[in-house]
Design a protein around this motif. Sequence first.
Motif, mmCIF file in Angstrom:
data_model
loop_
_atom_site.group_PDB
_atom_site.id
_atom_site.type_symbol
_atom_site.label_atom_id
_atom_site.label_comp_id
_atom_site.label_asym_id
_atom_site.label_seq_id
_atom_site.Cartn_x
_atom_site.Cartn_y
_atom_site.Cartn_z
ATOM 1 N N GLN A 93 0.833 -1.172 -0.103
ATOM 2 C CA GLN A 93 0.247 0.065 0.058
ATOM 3 C C GLN A 93 0.911 1.280 0.213
ATOM 4 O OE1 GLN A 93 -2.534 -0.409 3.497
ATOM 5 N NE2 GLN A 93 -3.825 -1.900 2.872
ATOM 6 N N THR B 268 -2.464 5.873 0.098
ATOM 7 C CA THR B 268 -3.623 4.733 0.485
ATOM 8 C C THR B 268 -3.734 4.401 1.838
ATOM 9 O OG1 THR B 268 -3.193 3.509 -1.558
ATOM 10 C CG2 THR B 268 -4.448 2.225 0.277
ATOM 11 N N LYS C 46 -6.775 5.349 4.423
ATOM 12 C CA LYS C 46 -7.424 4.501 5.192
ATOM 13 C C LYS C 46 -7.349 4.832 6.908
ATOM 14 C CE LYS C 46 -6.836 0.052 2.838
ATOM 15 N NZ LYS C 46 -6.427 -1.433 2.835
ATOM 16 N N GLU D 182 -10.898 4.747 8.481
ATOM 17 C CA GLU D 182 -10.801 3.709 9.508
ATOM 18 C C GLU D 182 -9.974 3.565 10.617
ATOM 19 O OE1 GLU D 182 -9.106 -0.016 7.016
ATOM 20 O OE2 GLU D 182 -11.173 0.540 6.429
ATOM 21 N N SER E 226 -13.670 1.989 11.660
ATOM 22 C CA SER E 226 -14.562 2.974 10.911
ATOM 23 C C SER E 226 -15.765 3.197 11.809
ATOM 24 C CB SER E 226 -15.235 2.021 9.780
ATOM 25 O OG SER E 226 -16.147 2.502 9.206
#
Length: 380
Positions: free
Chosen positions: A120, A124, A128, A132, A140
């Motif tokens: 990743q 990215t 995230k 989350e 999340s």
Amino acid sequence: MISVPSLKQIKNIARQVHLWLGLATGIIVFIISITGCIYVFEEEIRDFSKDEKLYVAIQEKPFVGLEKIVTNFQKEIPKQKITSIKINQQIPNAAVELSTKKKTYYFNPYDAALIGNEKQDWLTVVRKLHTELLLGETGSFIQRWAVVIFALMLITGLILWFPQQMRSLKQSLTIKWKGTFKRVNYDLHNVLGFYASFFLIVIVFTGLFFAFKEVKNAAAFVTGTELTEGIKVKSENIITKESLAARYDRIYKTANQKYPGANTATFSIKKDKDVRLRMTYPYKWSRNQNTFFFDAKTGQLLRYKLYKDFNAADIIEASNYEVHTGRFFGLFGKIVAFLASLIAASLPITGFIIWLKKKKKAKKKSPVKTVNKKLNKAIA
């Protein structure tokens, strides 16, 4: 008779709510805000730092086809399952991206050769963290409710900002840069928070739109329309057996032939869920996107949603991401979203310093009060 609370009483309640919610969620709000601030310019950052493996030399050849690329993936990485496929149709020499839970693999669009792979990328990770907190479903859940709490803090913050006397209005709108550190810090929290709050309310609401169905229902109620699920397709018995690679290739070719002109085509493949194909077309305001849902085992089309059929609620949903990131208003909107998010990230810091200063001041006063009480008792 019910007595109406005074402005002072309302402010006292707002102060307590603002303080304790801020202390409870400060770190989370900082993480969400600073990552959102960075991700606003995600497209520009990616374009600026174009990686060689994302593009190959331009050749006078047609697209090799998804079947060959998926087949080659299965040979090269047999133990990994594909979670997404991205095809950039706007740039013919762009590598086709096949992602798993751990890595993204890049394939040559002309001969299906594996170009390279990577874990990743940092953008990215930023995304995230923003959505989350790198904690999956648990993160999340925490993120969603932290945003709800931040919305309450914006409201209570505006109540606290409101001056009790109009002659103090100018003071509430300007930062006294020549003041003490304590005063400048207070003004940074109070004044910048006020200016940014109007933009942050929009950012927060559009963020909640992603997270809560109730917010989507509220937007649908306001427009007098309902979010549509798309057109359902009658099931058909598919007798012909086909490989996974052939299935994805058939799905892609059929959608591309029937609805040509897409910039990008993206497959989302989740465990125990339908395969989703999103085809995004050129757009200026709300996103022009056709979405197709397929049975994961058979590749049978279950339903589809075309942007030409969007009603008002659908258009709001389609443009929500662009409004959330400021892209809806072009470069100016992105800059505003960036600055508002940056200020939001600073609020937990300046707010914590205000609380810390008041706490230290209270500790310094407490010994004096104790001495005074003892003197009063001795005199009595």
